[in-house]
Design an enzyme around this catalytic site. Structure first.
Site, PDB file in Angstrom:
ATOM      1  N   ASN A  67     -40.296 -18.779  16.631  1.00 15.52           N
ATOM      2  CA  ASN A  67     -40.532 -17.433  17.167  1.00 15.52           C
ATOM      3  C   ASN A  67     -42.027 -17.307  17.467  1.00 15.52           C
ATOM      4  O   ASN A  67     -42.832 -17.166  16.551  1.00 15.52           O
ATOM      5  CB  ASN A  67     -40.094 -16.395  16.121  1.00 15.52           C
ATOM      6  CG  ASN A  67     -40.434 -14.978  16.537  1.00 15.52           C
ATOM      7  OD1 ASN A  67     -40.801 -14.722  17.683  1.00 15.52           O
ATOM      8  ND2 ASN A  67     -40.325 -14.044  15.604  1.00 15.52           N
TER       9      ASN A  67
ATOM     10  N   LYS B 176     -43.498 -14.922  18.818  1.00 14.95           N
ATOM     11  CA  LYS B 176     -43.929 -13.515  18.795  1.00 14.95           C
ATOM     12  C   LYS B 176     -44.767 -13.200  20.047  1.00 14.95           C
ATOM     13  O   LYS B 176     -44.485 -13.749  21.101  1.00 14.95           O
ATOM     14  CB  LYS B 176     -44.707 -13.211  17.514  1.00 14.95           C
ATOM     15  CG  LYS B 176     -43.975 -13.679  16.258  1.00 14.95           C
ATOM     16  CD  LYS B 176     -44.534 -13.090  15.012  1.00 14.95           C
ATOM     17  CE  LYS B 176     -43.929 -13.781  13.817  1.00 14.95           C
ATOM     18  NZ  LYS B 176     -44.097 -13.038  12.590  1.00 14.95           N
TER      19      LYS B 176
ATOM     20  N   HIS C 217     -35.184  -8.561  14.386  1.00 16.07           N
ATOM     21  CA  HIS C 217     -36.315  -9.101  13.607  1.00 16.07           C
ATOM     22  C   HIS C 217     -36.985  -7.938  12.866  1.00 16.07           C
ATOM     23  O   HIS C 217     -37.034  -6.812  13.378  1.00 16.07           O
ATOM     24  CB  HIS C 217     -37.304  -9.776  14.562  1.00 16.07           C
ATOM     25  CG  HIS C 217     -38.377 -10.540  13.845  1.00 16.07           C
ATOM     26  ND1 HIS C 217     -39.468  -9.916  13.289  1.00 16.07           N
ATOM     27  CD2 HIS C 217     -38.514 -11.857  13.581  1.00 16.07           C
ATOM     28  CE1 HIS C 217     -40.245 -10.840  12.710  1.00 16.07           C
ATOM     29  NE2 HIS C 217     -39.675 -12.019  12.868  1.00 16.07           N
TER      30      HIS C 217
ATOM     31  N   GLU D  29     -39.947  -7.097  12.462  1.00 11.14           N
ATOM     32  CA  GLU D  29     -41.020  -6.429  13.210  1.00 11.14           C
ATOM     33  C   GLU D  29     -40.436  -5.440  14.218  1.00 11.14           C
ATOM     34  O   GLU D  29     -41.013  -4.382  14.475  1.00 11.14           O
ATOM     35  CB  GLU D  29     -41.919  -7.477  13.892  1.00 11.14           C
ATOM     36  CG  GLU D  29     -42.783  -8.191  12.855  1.00 11.14           C
ATOM     37  CD  GLU D  29     -43.205  -9.595  13.225  1.00 11.14           C
ATOM     38  OE1 GLU D  29     -43.083  -9.979  14.403  1.00 11.14           O
ATOM     39  OE2 GLU D  29     -43.651 -10.330  12.317  1.00 11.14           O
TER      40      GLU D  29
ATOM     41  N   GLU E 114     -34.744 -13.302   6.427  1.00 16.20           N
ATOM     42  CA  GLU E 114     -36.201 -13.282   6.458  1.00 16.20           C
ATOM     43  C   GLU E 114     -36.725 -12.164   5.555  1.00 16.20           C
ATOM     44  O   GLU E 114     -36.804 -11.004   5.987  1.00 16.20           O
ATOM     45  CB  GLU E 114     -36.692 -13.036   7.888  1.00 16.20           C
ATOM     46  CG  GLU E 114     -36.291 -14.110   8.867  1.00 16.20           C
ATOM     47  CD  GLU E 114     -37.277 -14.193  10.017  1.00 16.20           C
ATOM     48  OE1 GLU E 114     -37.801 -15.278  10.243  1.00 16.20           O
ATOM     49  OE2 GLU E 114     -37.545 -13.169  10.656  1.00 16.20           O
TER      50      GLU E 114
ATOM     51  N   GLY F 124     -45.272 -14.013   7.725  1.00 15.21           N
ATOM     52  CA  GLY F 124     -46.675 -14.010   8.117  1.00 15.21           C
ATOM     53  C   GLY F 124     -47.640 -13.782   6.965  1.00 15.21           C
ATOM     54  O   GLY F 124     -48.818 -13.501   7.193  1.00 15.21           O
TER      55      GLY F 124
ATOM     56  N   SER G 294     -42.949 -17.625   6.345  1.00 11.73           N
ATOM     57  CA  SER G 294     -44.017 -18.561   5.943  1.00 11.73           C
ATOM     58  C   SER G 294     -43.519 -19.991   5.736  1.00 11.73           C
ATOM     59  O   SER G 294     -43.990 -20.684   4.834  1.00 11.73           O
ATOM     60  CB  SER G 294     -44.739 -18.035   4.698  1.00 11.73           C
ATOM     61  OG  SER G 294     -45.395 -16.817   4.997  1.00 11.73           O
TER      62      SER G 294
HETATM   63  C1  PEP Z   1     -40.953 -14.840  11.879  1.00 11.20           C
HETATM   64  O1  PEP Z   1     -41.678 -14.253  12.645  1.00 11.20           O
HETATM   65  O2  PEP Z   1     -39.729 -14.802  12.069  1.00 11.20           O
HETATM   66  C2  PEP Z   1     -41.553 -15.574  10.772  1.00 11.20           C
HETATM   67  C3  PEP Z   1     -40.749 -16.086   9.877  1.00 11.20           C
HETATM   68  O3  PEP Z   1     -42.926 -15.675  10.737  1.00 11.20           O
HETATM   69  P1  PEP Z   1     -43.808 -16.662   9.799  1.00 11.20           P
HETATM   70  O4  PEP Z   1     -43.148 -18.019   9.825  1.00 11.20           O
HETATM   71  O5  PEP Z   1     -45.148 -16.671  10.443  1.00 11.20           O
HETATM   72  O6  PEP Z   1     -43.799 -16.083   8.435  1.00 11.20           O
END
Ligand code: PEP
Length: 267
Positions: A17, A19, A104, A106, A176, A182, A221
């Protein structure tokens, strides 16, 4: 790389992803770098999800039969219409997009996306031959209040309401935890697997035994340093990777850690 052995009842999937990162001009180089590294990897589904503005370049760079599939990060549920700033599933499909991330955290947090909205999008997505990656996950406060399972269950049931059972094979779920996205704070393999196990039980309750065969990705992460241990867990079928997917080498190493181990390897 030494990987822990396990049975792979489901084909692993790793999606990146991006983003809101990378311009269309930057996209070609990154895609080419990733493809060059992953082209010999077999038995793993690999997906990149760049911003809308990079999807056409990604499709052009990859061509028709690439090892990498393209995903979008969101879509609108209507086919077309007066929805300024939105993009429809037909538009994505026309570009060669195959997957779409839905719900997601976000999007839920910054754009007020609801389970009901995600459910509508997931059902429409499969009607356009797009594979939805439906995201669920608890906040830190919810985990600390021991509400993780209840929150994930409510999100999952709400986000899959009305999903057509005959399209089940197209569906992918991503767990997630919001506190891990992040932040550099990854869930432990056990924490993640416990939730994946619960998600699988809910999917079975919703859809019958076929629900148990769905792929459930972990996201939050994920890095090359922690992916192998997560992947060794029985209910973890791959990853949704944010930050580390913008670095071709890290993304490759994560994919490599998700590749099923042959009996002769590691010996
Ligand atoms: C994500 O945006 O779905 C995500 C898991 O981000 P990160 O790997 O940066 O934590």
């Amino acid at each position: 790389m030494t990987r822990l052995k396990k049975n792979f009842p489901r084909r692993p999937l790793v999606a990146g992803n991006w983003k809101m990162h990378r311009t269309a001009s930057d996209t070609k180089n990154l895609i080419e770098d990733i493809v060059q590294r992953v082209q010999k990897i077999a038995n793993v589904d690999m997906v990149v999800c760049p911003p809308f503005t990079s999807l056409a370049v990604a499709a052009e760079t990859l061509g028709r039969h690439s090892v990498l599939a393209i995903g979008a990060q969101n879509m609108h549920q209507a086919k077309e219409g007066a929805f300024t700033g939105e993009v429809s599933g037909t538009m994505l499909r026309d570009l060669g997009v195959r997957y779409v991330i839905l719900g997601h955290s976000e999007r839920r947090h910054f754009f007020n996306e609801t389970d009901t909205g995600v459910a509508a999008k997931a059902t429409i997505a499969v009607s356009y031959l797009l594979r939805p990656i439906v995201c669920v996950g608890e906040t830190l406060a919810q985990r600390e209040a021991k509400e993780t399972m209840a929150v994930v269950e409510a999100q999952l049931r709400g986000s899959l309401q009305g999903f057509p059972k005959e399209k089940l094979a197209e569906l992918v779920i991503a767990y997630e935890p919001v506190w891990a996205i992040g932040t550099g704070k990854v869930a432990t393999p056990k924490q993640a697997n416990d939730v994946h196990h619960k998600i699988r039980a809910i999917l079975t309750d919703l859809f019958g035994p076929e629900g148990a065969n769905l792929r459930i990705l972990y996201g939050g992460s994920v890095k090359p340093e922690n992916s192998a241990a997560l992947m060794a867990e029985n209910d973890i079928d791959g990853f949704l990777v944010g930050g580390a997917s913008l670095d071709a080498r890290s993304f490759f190493n994560i994919i490599e850690s998700a590749r099923p181990v042959r009996a002769s390897e590691n010996d």
